[in-house]
Design a protein around this motif. Structure first.
Motif, PDB file in Angstrom:
ATOM      1  N   TYR A 272      54.012  39.069  61.271  1.00  0.00           N
ATOM      2  CA  TYR A 272      53.626  40.211  61.845  1.00  0.00           C
ATOM      3  C   TYR A 272      53.614  40.416  63.275  1.00  0.00           C
ATOM      4  N   GLU A 273      53.719  41.575  63.996  1.00  0.00           N
ATOM      5  CA  GLU A 273      53.860  41.704  65.574  1.00  0.00           C
ATOM      6  C   GLU A 273      52.787  42.631  65.769  1.00  0.00           C
ATOM      7  N   ALA A 274      51.841  42.280  66.487  1.00  0.00           N
ATOM      8  CA  ALA A 274      50.736  42.975  67.236  1.00  0.00           C
ATOM      9  C   ALA A 274      51.215  43.993  68.051  1.00  0.00           C
TER      10      ALA A 274
ATOM     11  N   GLY B 288      55.917  40.578  47.536  1.00  0.00           N
ATOM     12  CA  GLY B 288      56.713  41.624  47.014  1.00  0.00           C
ATOM     13  C   GLY B 288      56.289  43.035  47.462  1.00  0.00           C
ATOM     14  N   MET B 289      55.009  43.456  47.563  1.00  0.00           N
ATOM     15  CA  MET B 289      54.693  44.581  47.938  1.00  0.00           C
ATOM     16  C   MET B 289      54.789  45.074  49.291  1.00  0.00           C
ATOM     17  N   SER B 290      55.353  44.174  50.250  1.00  0.00           N
ATOM     18  CA  SER B 290      55.654  44.188  51.717  1.00  0.00           C
ATOM     19  C   SER B 290      56.995  44.552  51.967  1.00  0.00           C
ATOM     20  N   ALA B 291      57.288  45.257  52.931  1.00  0.00           N
ATOM     21  CA  ALA B 291      58.547  45.684  53.429  1.00  0.00           C
ATOM     22  C   ALA B 291      58.385  45.595  54.807  1.00  0.00           C
ATOM     23  N   GLU B 292      59.735  45.156  55.394  1.00  0.00           N
ATOM     24  CA  GLU B 292      59.697  45.078  56.998  1.00  0.00           C
ATOM     25  C   GLU B 292      59.510  46.416  57.447  1.00  0.00           C
ATOM     26  N   GLY B 293      58.823  46.598  58.412  1.00  0.00           N
ATOM     27  CA  GLY B 293      58.534  47.652  59.143  1.00  0.00           C
ATOM     28  C   GLY B 293      57.318  48.699  58.597  1.00  0.00           C
ATOM     29  N   ASP B 294      56.340  47.808  57.478  1.00  0.00           N
ATOM     30  CA  ASP B 294      55.075  48.320  57.151  1.00  0.00           C
ATOM     31  C   ASP B 294      54.495  48.308  58.509  1.00  0.00           C
ATOM     32  N   ARG B 295      53.589  49.315  58.661  1.00  0.00           N
ATOM     33  CA  ARG B 295      52.626  49.334  59.892  1.00  0.00           C
ATOM     34  C   ARG B 295      51.224  49.318  59.109  1.00  0.00           C
TER      35      ARG B 295
ATOM     36  N   TYR C 295      49.049  51.623  56.738  1.00  0.00           N
ATOM     37  CA  TYR C 295      48.893  52.939  56.735  1.00  0.00           C
ATOM     38  C   TYR C 295      49.597  53.740  55.788  1.00  0.00           C
ATOM     39  N   PRO C 296      49.250  54.873  55.485  1.00  0.00           N
ATOM     40  CA  PRO C 296      49.910  55.780  54.412  1.00  0.00           C
ATOM     41  C   PRO C 296      51.283  56.033  54.789  1.00  0.00           C
ATOM     42  N   HIS C 297      52.294  56.279  54.336  1.00  0.00           N
ATOM     43  CA  HIS C 297      53.499  56.270  54.728  1.00  0.00           C
ATOM     44  C   HIS C 297      54.028  57.682  53.806  1.00  0.00           C
ATOM     45  N   TYR C 298      54.294  58.698  54.541  1.00  0.00           N
ATOM     46  CA  TYR C 298      54.588  60.015  54.065  1.00  0.00           C
ATOM     47  C   TYR C 298      56.319  60.385  54.196  1.00  0.00           C
ATOM     48  N   SER C 299      56.779  60.876  53.185  1.00  0.00           N
ATOM     49  CA  SER C 299      58.107  61.005  53.356  1.00  0.00           C
ATOM     50  C   SER C 299      58.335  62.497  54.114  1.00  0.00           C
ATOM     51  N   THR C 300      59.331  62.574  54.887  1.00  0.00           N
ATOM     52  CA  THR C 300      59.718  63.765  55.598  1.00  0.00           C
ATOM     53  C   THR C 300      60.835  64.523  54.708  1.00  0.00           C
ATOM     54  N   ALA C 301      61.254  63.942  53.859  1.00  0.00           N
ATOM     55  CA  ALA C 301      62.308  64.500  53.061  1.00  0.00           C
ATOM     56  C   ALA C 301      61.543  65.779  52.071  1.00  0.00           C
ATOM     57  N   GLU C 302      62.416  66.826  51.959  1.00  0.00           N
ATOM     58  CA  GLU C 302      62.056  68.122  51.225  1.00  0.00           C
ATOM     59  C   GLU C 302      62.778  68.212  50.088  1.00  0.00           C
TER      60      GLU C 302
ATOM     61  N   CYS D  64      52.606  45.275  62.813  1.00  0.00           N
ATOM     62  CA  CYS D  64      53.551  45.923  61.933  1.00  0.00           C
ATOM     63  C   CYS D  64      54.378  44.675  61.338  1.00  0.00           C
ATOM     64  N   ILE D  65      54.819  44.464  60.054  1.00  0.00           N
ATOM     65  CA  ILE D  65      55.497  43.612  59.443  1.00  0.00           C
ATOM     66  C   ILE D  65      57.001  43.405  59.878  1.00  0.00           C
ATOM     67  N   ILE D  66      57.373  42.393  60.512  1.00  0.00           N
ATOM     68  CA  ILE D  66      58.640  42.433  61.145  1.00  0.00           C
ATOM     69  C   ILE D  66      59.524  41.317  60.567  1.00  0.00           C
ATOM     70  N   SER D  67      59.078  40.645  59.513  1.00  0.00           N
ATOM     71  CA  SER D  67      60.006  39.635  59.031  1.00  0.00           C
ATOM     72  C   SER D  67      59.541  39.052  57.711  1.00  0.00           C
ATOM     73  N   LYS D  68      60.178  38.873  56.654  1.00  0.00           N
ATOM     74  CA  LYS D  68      59.646  38.334  55.358  1.00  0.00           C
ATOM     75  C   LYS D  68      60.575  37.027  55.214  1.00  0.00           C
TER      76      LYS D  68
END
Length: 132
Positions: free
Chosen positions: A84-86, A102-109, A125-132, A54-58
């Motif tokens: 990154y944190e394993a 630029g394409m990375s965000a903290e919290g990306d897994r 990993y693909p990130h899918y929104s739960t908002a409808e 997981c990306i924990i810092s930039k």
């Protein structure tokens, strides 16, 4: 006995201080080259790993170099880093390209691929929104 200061100090300076200075400078260069070669060797002997992380810092670092020209201009370059944190809790920081930063965000897994201190990539990993 001559008039004026004793010129023999100049020969002592050239005969002792300058050789010592040169030996120290050559030693610094040799140690620096040795460290680089040792790190290169360690990286080559390390296995290439792909692990969940997981990306924990930039962070970024701006390096500015003054120009030697009369205009007084300077040149700046930016270095980008991702931490990154394993899953085991181990943290690793790697230098990355600006586009990846630029394409990375903290919290990306995703899956981190590296070999020793060499960074090879991060597959999100693909990130899918739960908002409808």
């Amino acid at each position: 006995m001559g008039m004026g200061p004793d010129p023999s100090w100049m020969f002592d300076f050239a005969g002792t201080v300058i050789p010592i200075f040169l030996v120290v400078m050559i030693g610094i260069v040799a140690v620096s080259a040795g460290r680089g070669l040792l790190q290169w060797s360690r990286n080559n002997s390390s296995p290439m790993l792909t692990i969940p992380a997981c990306i924990i810092s930039k962070r970024y670092e701006i390096k500015q170099q003054a120009s030697q020209e009369e205009g007084g201009s300077s040149r700046a370059s930016t270095l980008y880093y991702l931490t990154y944190e394993a899953e085991s809790g181990t943290r690793m920081e790697f230098k990355v390209e600006g586009s990846e930063y630029g394409m990375s965000a903290e919290g990306d897994r995703g899956l981190l691929t590296y070999q020793g201190t060499r960074y090879y990539g991060f597959q999100r990993y693909p990130h899918y929104s739960t908002a409808e």
